[in-house]
Design an enzyme around this catalytic site. Structure first.
Site, PDB file in Angstrom:
ATOM      1  N   CYS A   1       0.811  -1.224   0.000  1.00 51.55           N
ATOM      2  CA  CYS A   1       0.000   0.000   0.000  1.00 51.55           C
ATOM      3  C   CYS A   1       0.842   1.272   0.000  1.00 51.55           C
ATOM      4  O   CYS A   1       0.361   2.332  -0.383  1.00 51.55           O
ATOM      5  CB  CYS A   1      -0.936   0.011   1.195  1.00 51.55           C
ATOM      6  SG  CYS A   1      -2.122  -1.348   1.192  1.00 51.55           S
TER       7      CYS A   1
ATOM      8  N   HIS B   8      -8.908   3.947  -1.649  1.00 50.08           N
ATOM      9  CA  HIS B   8      -7.551   3.432  -1.459  1.00 50.08           C
ATOM     10  C   HIS B   8      -7.170   2.639  -2.706  1.00 50.08           C
ATOM     11  O   HIS B   8      -7.317   1.423  -2.751  1.00 50.08           O
ATOM     12  CB  HIS B   8      -7.518   2.561  -0.197  1.00 50.08           C
ATOM     13  CG  HIS B   8      -6.179   1.970   0.125  1.00 50.08           C
ATOM     14  ND1 HIS B   8      -4.997   2.479  -0.368  1.00 50.08           N
ATOM     15  CD2 HIS B   8      -5.839   0.901   0.905  1.00 50.08           C
ATOM     16  CE1 HIS B   8      -3.989   1.753   0.113  1.00 50.08           C
ATOM     17  NE2 HIS B   8      -4.477   0.792   0.870  1.00 50.08           N
TER      18      HIS B   8
ATOM     19  N   CYS C 116       0.205   1.974   6.651  1.00 49.30           N
ATOM     20  CA  CYS C 116       0.471   0.558   6.851  1.00 49.30           C
ATOM     21  C   CYS C 116       0.603  -0.128   5.502  1.00 49.30           C
ATOM     22  O   CYS C 116       0.048   0.323   4.497  1.00 49.30           O
ATOM     23  CB  CYS C 116      -0.638  -0.088   7.675  1.00 49.30           C
ATOM     24  SG  CYS C 116      -2.295   0.114   6.985  1.00 49.30           S
TER      25      CYS C 116
END
Length: 397
Positions: free
Chosen positions: A95, A353, A383
């Site tokens: 990510c 996201h 994260c």
């Protein structure tokens, strides 16, 4: 190029609107190479640059399979019409891929090896579904990895559940945070806060110019009716302490999107008559427990504050990726963060996201917020799969 260490600055930050990452989403009809090419091309146009001036293009992308394989950064450079001599590479730090791209770009500038770089990211979750890469040509979990973790690692949703349990974050607390994310994002959009970075995208259905993932009518009461997303009988038996609080409503949605940041040496920006908007002040990257997986922003923040000599009270805004509501809430509790400064214009629960794109999307939002409010320092952390996290501190100029 000089080999003397230099200041790396952000000159521009752009992104597409967030599209729902499912078939029928506003961006689902666009090949991810072309979506990435759009932000690259507009970055040049907005700043009056020729592509031959770009030393490198670094793009983050998580699911590097199918339409996102073959070094999608290079494909995007070519699709954007850039000079064929402009190189490009694709980065996977899960990510945090495009945040890492920005780190590498800025560090290259500071080391004197780049003058002008574009860092960014791309993810089309509608066309390249989450997890599909692991279904091709065998499992990434090798015998040696199974030997080290015989009970098996878990998906991020279960990690988010473990965090909610350890930090005693109730379902009500998680849902309230998620509803507030939508409220803040909707308010920011209504005030035109994203206008400086948002790039309309031409589609077959017309121009797409607003974040499709933001739901202004979201309420805590409405979210309370959603069922847990990650519980299975096997997982419930393995983790009897969990009461399963993570739902689609307090998680980030599947998202399509692309983003980019134009990074230069301060000297080069001034030479070209461009305005340095912020400088990179500090960087950090850490590994953490791969079972809890999403707790990395906590040690990453501690490390970057120690390196920078700043305290959390010196930071004017924090962008902490809302992969799940439990992640920024646990982070805030551990580092003593001010809730009003945390994702002040909403986070990924509302704004989406798009995995490989999220790092530079957050960076652009953070920069715009500092400029709108007169803040000096901004902290970004997120994260990452496998138990990692990046952290970045920028200073508005």
């Amino acid at each position: 190029m000089s080999t003397v260490a230099r200041t790396a600055v952000i000159v521009d930050a752009v992104r597409t609107p967030s599209g729902r990452g499912k078939p029928g989403g506003a961006l689902s009809g666009i090949h991810p190479v072309d979506l990435a090419a759009h932000v690259l091309r507009v970055t040049l146009e907005r700043n009056g640059l020729e592509s031959s001036q770009i030393d490198d293009v670094l793009l983050g992308c998580v699911s590097q399979v199918g339409e996102q394989t073959m070094n999608i950064a290079r494909q995007a450079v070519l699709a954007a019409g850039f000079d064929e001599r402009v190189p490009a590479t694709t980065i996977d730090r899960q990510c945090g891929s495009s945040q890492q791209a920005a780190h590498f770009a800025a560090q290259g500038v500071m080391a004197g090896q780049y003058d002008i770089v574009i860092a960014g990211g791309i993810e089309s979750m509608s066309r390249v579904p989450l997890g599909i890469a692991a279904s091709v040509a065998g499992s990434p979990f090798s015998p040696a990895l199974h030997e080290r973790y015989p009970a098996g690692l878990v998906n991020q949703g279960v990690s988010a559940e473990l965090i909610a349990s350890r930090w005693d974050l109730s379902r009500e607390t998680l849902d309230a945070f998620a509803a507030e994310s939508h409220r803040r994002a909707a308010d920011a959009a209504a005030q035109g806060r994203f206008a400086s970075q948002l790039l309309p995208v031409p589609t077959d259905a017309g121009e797409f110019a607003v974040d499709e993932t933001v739901r202004p009518a979201t309420t805590e009461a409405g979210l309370s009716g959603l069922a847990p997303a990650f519980r299975t009988d096997a997982l419930a038996e393995r983790f009897p302490e969990l009461d399963w609080r993570i739902t689609p409503g307090n998680s980030s949605p599947l998202t399509d999107g692309a983003s980019a940041v134009l990074i230069m040496s301060e000297q080069k920006a001034i030479e070209l008559g461009l305005t340095p908007r912020a400088r990179f002040h500090a960087f950090a990257v850490v590994g953490d427990d791969p079972l809890m997986m999403l707790t990395g922003p906590i040690p990453a923040t501690r490390r970057i504050l120690e390196r920078s000599g700043l305290g959390i009270e010196d930071i004017d805004a924090y962008e902490v990726n809302e992969a799940f509501a439990s992640v920024p809430l646990a982070w805030a509790a551990e580092v003593g963060a001010d809730a009003a400064k945390l994702n002040p214009w909403g986070g990924a629960i509302a704004l989406g996201h798009a995995l490989g794109s999220s790092g530079t999307r957050l960076l652009g939002t953070l920069l715009a917020h500092l400029e709108a409010t007169g803040g000096r320092y901004g902290l970004q952390t997120m994260c990452e799969g496998g138990g990692m996290a990046n952290a970045t501190i920028i200073e508005r100029l």
